[in-house]
Scaffold this motif. Structure first.
Motif, short mmCIF file in Angstrom:
data_model
loop_
_atom_site.label_atom_id
_atom_site.label_comp_id
_atom_site.label_asym_id
_atom_site.label_seq_id
_atom_site.Cartn_x
_atom_site.Cartn_y
_atom_site.Cartn_z
N ARG A 211 22.01 -6.02 -2.15
CA ARG A 211 20.96 -6.00 -3.15
C ARG A 211 20.68 -4.68 -3.99
O ARG A 211 20.76 -3.51 -3.41
CB ARG A 211 19.38 -6.21 -2.26
CG ARG A 211 19.52 -7.28 -1.36
CD ARG A 211 17.92 -7.44 -0.55
NE ARG A 211 18.09 -8.63 0.11
CZ ARG A 211 18.14 -8.58 1.42
NH1 ARG A 211 18.03 -7.45 2.00
NH2 ARG A 211 18.13 -9.81 2.12
N GLU A 213 19.38 -2.77 -8.04
CA GLU A 213 18.47 -2.98 -9.40
C GLU A 213 19.25 -2.37 -10.60
O GLU A 213 19.95 -1.32 -10.25
CB GLU A 213 17.14 -2.58 -9.16
CG GLU A 213 16.19 -3.30 -8.24
CD GLU A 213 14.75 -2.74 -7.89
OE1 GLU A 213 13.93 -3.33 -7.75
OE2 GLU A 213 14.86 -1.37 -7.90
N THR A 222 17.73 -8.22 -15.82
CA THR A 222 17.73 -9.40 -14.99
C THR A 222 18.84 -10.60 -15.47
O THR A 222 19.10 -11.39 -14.48
CB THR A 222 16.34 -10.02 -14.95
OG1 THR A 222 16.15 -10.57 -16.47
CG2 THR A 222 15.04 -9.21 -14.66
N TYR A 259 19.72 -13.48 -9.33
CA TYR A 259 18.55 -12.42 -9.25
C TYR A 259 17.47 -13.19 -8.79
O TYR A 259 16.83 -14.20 -9.22
CB TYR A 259 18.41 -12.08 -10.73
CG TYR A 259 17.31 -11.24 -10.93
CD1 TYR A 259 17.50 -9.66 -10.92
CD2 TYR A 259 15.82 -11.53 -11.28
CE1 TYR A 259 16.50 -8.90 -10.84
CE2 TYR A 259 15.00 -10.48 -11.41
CZ TYR A 259 15.09 -9.41 -11.23
OH TYR A 259 14.19 -8.22 -11.44
N GLN A 260 16.94 -12.35 -7.85
CA GLN A 260 15.50 -13.06 -7.11
C GLN A 260 14.96 -11.87 -6.63
O GLN A 260 15.22 -10.94 -6.14
CB GLN A 260 16.11 -14.00 -6.36
CG GLN A 260 16.80 -13.72 -5.06
CD GLN A 260 17.32 -14.60 -4.02
OE1 GLN A 260 17.52 -15.64 -4.32
NE2 GLN A 260 17.78 -13.91 -2.79
N ASP A 261 13.41 -12.06 -6.41
CA ASP A 261 12.42 -11.15 -5.87
C ASP A 261 12.50 -10.17 -6.24
O ASP A 261 12.65 -8.90 -5.91
CB ASP A 261 13.09 -11.29 -4.20
CG ASP A 261 12.66 -12.70 -3.60
OD1 ASP A 261 12.01 -13.30 -4.22
OD2 ASP A 261 13.42 -13.01 -2.86
N GLY A 262 12.91 -9.88 -7.64
CA GLY A 262 12.92 -8.44 -8.39
C GLY A 262 13.87 -7.71 -8.08
O GLY A 262 14.12 -6.38 -8.44
N HIS A 263 15.28 -8.30 -7.80
CA HIS A 263 16.49 -7.48 -7.79
C HIS A 263 17.74 -8.40 -7.70
O HIS A 263 17.54 -9.63 -7.74
CB HIS A 263 16.81 -6.81 -6.36
CG HIS A 263 16.34 -7.50 -5.11
ND1 HIS A 263 15.33 -7.62 -4.40
CD2 HIS A 263 17.35 -8.34 -4.58
CE1 HIS A 263 15.37 -8.55 -3.47
NE2 HIS A 263 16.76 -8.79 -3.53
N GLN A 265 21.20 -10.08 -6.33
CA GLN A 265 21.70 -10.27 -4.78
C GLN A 265 22.96 -10.65 -4.74
O GLN A 265 23.29 -11.69 -5.34
CB GLN A 265 20.79 -10.84 -3.79
CG GLN A 265 21.09 -10.84 -2.49
CD GLN A 265 20.14 -11.49 -1.47
OE1 GLN A 265 18.88 -11.03 -1.57
NE2 GLN A 265 20.72 -12.13 -0.65
#
Length: 297
Positions: A211, A213, A222, A259-263, A265
């Protein structure tokens, strides 16, 4: 033959056989800075005048449309621009027809002015490229031959645009525009992966979630295309005493990037070869990298 006059001055007499004696002729030799193909010299010139052999006469010259002057030593021409030097032979104060000529001497010792217009106005973050600058230049003497812009770049790091102006005399001026392309900000890898030189231990065949950013300044990225690659490479295993940490959390999700849950992966399925050691690298489009070390159990 030379005779003295009643007032003490000298007078030339042409004593010759009209059929064989040469007419006075003045020749010219220019030395100093060599001219280029266009005839322009980058510095001063010295002009020497001489009579042909076997004649007696005086030499006169003038610069431009100025007054005729007696010649006694090489004439120095140093001013920028075109100067016409006329010359002739004179006998007893009377110019001899067709005995001389005129020479145009071109001098440009002044480099052109040059500046870069447009382009980056300062440092900027990767992906926000400005148009390349253009060349602004002028030359008031010989005129401009060329102006080119080289350099620049859009990769992370320092860059320089260079404008090179050349006039018709070969004088060159340059101007530079320096700027830096800044990298994106990267955060990660997040838990369960450890970084900072630690060796992550994991059972072969497990799927590990990576994970992280990416930020373009304050803007979070994103788009999956912002991640250039996710790669692994075999490396030498560490010796005794290396810092290790067990991967506590694995996943059963499919491998690949999301891209999921703000990051971002990336789910990575580890090889089943126990005892092997690997380095995993995420490379963003700006070449920013994240790396982590793994020991497969």
């Amino acid at each position: 033959m030379q005779n003295a006059t009643t007032d003490g001055s000298q007078e030339w007499q042409l004593v010759k056989d009209p059929a064989t004696a040469p007419e006075p002729k003045v020749s010219l030799t220019v030395s100093g800075a060599d001219p280029n193909a266009a005839g322009w010299r980058p510095g001063p010139a010295s002009v020497a005048l001489a009579l042909n052999e076997g004649v007696q006469a005086d030499i006169e010259y003038r610069l431009g449309v100025g007054e005729w002057q007696p010649y006694s030593a090489p004439v120095q021409v140093s001013g920028d621009g075109e100067t016409v030097l006329s010359y002739r032979a004179v006998v007893n104060g009377v110019p001899v027809e067709n005995s001389g000529g005129a020479e145009t001497i071109r001098i440009d010792a002044t480099a052109p002015t040059v500046a870069l217009v447009g382009g980056p106005t300062g440092d900027y973050t990767f992906g926000h490229d400005a148009a390349a600058p253009t060349c602004e230049t002028a030359d008031a003497v010989s005129g401009l031959a060329s102006c080119t812009v080289t350099g620049g770049g859009a990769t992370v790091g320092g860059h320089t645009y260079t404008a090179t102006a050349t006039d018709n005399a070969g004088n060159v001026s340059t101007a530079e525009l320096k700027y830096t392309v800044l990298p994106w900000t990267v955060s990660g890898f997040m838990a369960p992966v450890d970084m900072a030189g630690a060796w992550n231990t994991v059972k072969g065949g497990s799927t590990v979630p990576f994970r992280f950013e990416l930020f373009d300044g304050a803007t979070e990225l994103t788009d999956l295309s912002k991640v250039k690659s996710f790669s692994t490479a075999s490396v030498a295993c560490p010796g005794p005493g290396a810092v290790t940490d067990e991967i506590e959390t694995v996943t059963t999700d499919v491998t690949g990037l999301v891209y999921q849950d703000g990051h971002f992966q990336q789910n990575w399925k580890t090889p089943k070869k126990a005892g092997s050691c690997l380095q995993v690298t995420m490379t963003a489009q700006d070449e920013t990298k994240l790396t982590a070390n793994f020991i497969i159990k």
